[in-house]
Scaffold this active site. Sequence first.
Site, mmCIF file in Angstrom:
data_model
loop_
_atom_site.group_PDB
_atom_site.id
_atom_site.type_symbol
_atom_site.label_atom_id
_atom_site.label_comp_id
_atom_site.label_asym_id
_atom_site.label_seq_id
_atom_site.Cartn_x
_atom_site.Cartn_y
_atom_site.Cartn_z
ATOM 1 N N ARG A 170 0.870 -1.181 0.042
ATOM 2 C CA ARG A 170 -0.247 0.093 -0.183
ATOM 3 C C ARG A 170 0.894 1.147 -0.019
ATOM 4 O O ARG A 170 0.544 2.143 -0.617
ATOM 5 C CB ARG A 170 -0.778 0.040 1.443
ATOM 6 C CG ARG A 170 -2.414 0.026 0.916
ATOM 7 C CD ARG A 170 -2.959 -0.459 2.390
ATOM 8 N NE ARG A 170 -2.120 -1.504 2.840
ATOM 9 C CZ ARG A 170 -2.307 -2.829 2.178
ATOM 10 N NH1 ARG A 170 -3.096 -2.864 1.360
ATOM 11 N NH2 ARG A 170 -1.395 -3.888 2.697
ATOM 12 N N THR A 171 1.924 1.394 0.811
ATOM 13 C CA THR A 171 2.381 2.516 0.992
ATOM 14 C C THR A 171 3.121 2.935 -0.017
ATOM 15 O O THR A 171 2.944 4.175 -0.600
ATOM 16 C CB THR A 171 3.129 2.537 2.538
ATOM 17 O OG1 THR A 171 2.655 2.315 3.479
ATOM 18 C CG2 THR A 171 3.876 4.086 2.589
ATOM 19 N N ARG B 109 11.343 3.919 3.537
ATOM 20 C CA ARG B 109 10.889 2.838 4.489
ATOM 21 C C ARG B 109 11.980 1.994 4.749
ATOM 22 O O ARG B 109 12.918 1.480 3.834
ATOM 23 C CB ARG B 109 9.869 2.112 3.837
ATOM 24 C CG ARG B 109 9.715 0.758 4.916
ATOM 25 C CD ARG B 109 8.415 0.200 4.761
ATOM 26 N NE ARG B 109 6.953 0.993 4.935
ATOM 27 C CZ ARG B 109 5.822 0.579 4.796
ATOM 28 N NH1 ARG B 109 5.782 -0.533 4.738
ATOM 29 N NH2 ARG B 109 4.818 1.278 5.198
ATOM 30 N N HIS C 234 5.167 6.443 11.602
ATOM 31 C CA HIS C 234 4.933 6.199 10.251
ATOM 32 C C HIS C 234 3.938 7.334 10.001
ATOM 33 O O HIS C 234 2.713 7.239 9.644
ATOM 34 C CB HIS C 234 3.838 4.979 10.140
ATOM 35 C CG HIS C 234 3.783 4.529 8.598
ATOM 36 N ND1 HIS C 234 3.627 5.277 7.698
ATOM 37 C CD2 HIS C 234 3.187 3.151 8.264
ATOM 38 C CE1 HIS C 234 3.382 4.492 6.539
ATOM 39 N NE2 HIS C 234 3.010 3.222 6.864
ATOM 40 N N LYS D 138 25.595 -3.795 -1.318
ATOM 41 C CA LYS D 138 27.041 -3.803 -1.239
ATOM 42 C C LYS D 138 27.547 -3.067 -0.254
ATOM 43 O O LYS D 138 28.693 -2.595 -0.209
ATOM 44 C CB LYS D 138 27.409 -2.820 -2.497
ATOM 45 C CG LYS D 138 26.886 -3.725 -3.996
ATOM 46 C CD LYS D 138 27.471 -2.614 -5.300
ATOM 47 C CE LYS D 138 26.840 -3.310 -6.305
ATOM 48 N NZ LYS D 138 26.945 -2.081 -7.533
HETATM 49 C C1 NCD Z 1 1.486 -0.398 8.183
HETATM 50 C C2 NCD Z 1 3.104 -0.400 8.450
HETATM 51 O O1 NCD Z 1 3.745 -0.670 7.665
HETATM 52 O O2 NCD Z 1 3.372 -0.094 9.692
HETATM 53 N N1 NCD Z 1 1.304 -0.804 6.785
HETATM 54 C C3 NCD Z 1 0.808 0.439 6.147
HETATM 55 O O3 NCD Z 1 1.827 1.332 6.100
HETATM 56 N N2 NCD Z 1 -0.439 0.625 5.803
HETATM 57 C C4 NCD Z 1 0.800 -1.362 9.154
HETATM 58 C C5 NCD Z 1 1.198 -2.683 9.151
HETATM 59 O O4 NCD Z 1 2.246 -3.047 8.312
HETATM 60 O O5 NCD Z 1 0.738 -3.680 10.048
#
Ligand code: NCD
Length: 308
Positions: free
Chosen positions: A54-55, A104, A132, A83
């Site tokens: 999703r993100t 991320r 997040h 590397k």
């Molecule tokens: C979340 C995350 O990555 O922290 N997912 C997301 O970004 N929608 C929640 C999760 O992974 O449980």
Amino acid sequence: MLKGRNLIDPMDFSLKELEEVFQLADSIIENPQQYSEVAKGKILATLFYEPSTRTRLSFEAAMLRLGGQVLGFSDANSSSVSKGESVADTIRTISCYADVAAMRHPKEGSAMVASIYSTIPVINAGDGGHQHPTQTLTDLLTIRRTKGDFTNNVIAICGDLKFGRTVHSLVKALSRYKNNKFLLVSPNELRIPDYIKKEVLEKNNIEFVELEKLEDAMQEADILYMTRVQKERFFNEDDYVRLKDRYILNKEMMDLAKKDMIVLHPLPRVNEISYEVDNDERAIYFQQAKYGMYVRMALMAKLMGVCE
Ligand code: NCD
């Protein structure tokens, strides 16, 4: 002014700046066509050192819908990280190619380190079990569009409150608004970290209770935020297996809740919401995912300075 800024922690923006982002998101939702070329010629880099559906795709969809383009990696093994390159060097290089970066990383604080070395805005798309903030923008926009504002709500948060970074960011963000109460539902082992309790909730005199049973929160909640148990942050598989199905929101539990309660979930869902709940009109987690794309459009447009 948000142009050129980073978003690493949900508290990085003032309430006024957040409101500007939400107003722009509302405007994009009403008239997406008007924004379909504002980022023409701009490039988003997505640097994903940890799995995501999703993100990452929501950031990419957001940039494409603003008329910009995207590049990046979704697996650290396919980049120079394998590397031995540092985050600092990667971001210095990416700064030469792109106009904004979403990162991320499994390590807490990585996006913060990147922002120190970057010459383009860095957006934290999740740093380990820490924060997040764009999921929080998503959650806030969803609450704003369904409940009107961020005050006077009882917010039940259920699941993995220890490792769930979306939970930490959401509690922080909502602590700035008046008259909310939190019902923190988790197994004893997965309670919310002490620093959130002390430095966020107690410091701001926010009412909260910790509960072990979801049933005990259902009648009072205006907002129910479900989360999965964060498998990848466990050291011990047996602990995960023992805790993973502790909470399952089902139709009988929904019958206990207020008629205008809303159920949110950052997704991915594992077992914590049974599929029968999806048809309940209070279950709005897929709508929430859509709002996530719109709010990321608004955020990036602001950071790149292409929209007022
Ligand atoms: C979340 C995350 O990555 O922290 N997912 C997301 O970004 N929608 C929640 C999760 O992974 O449980």
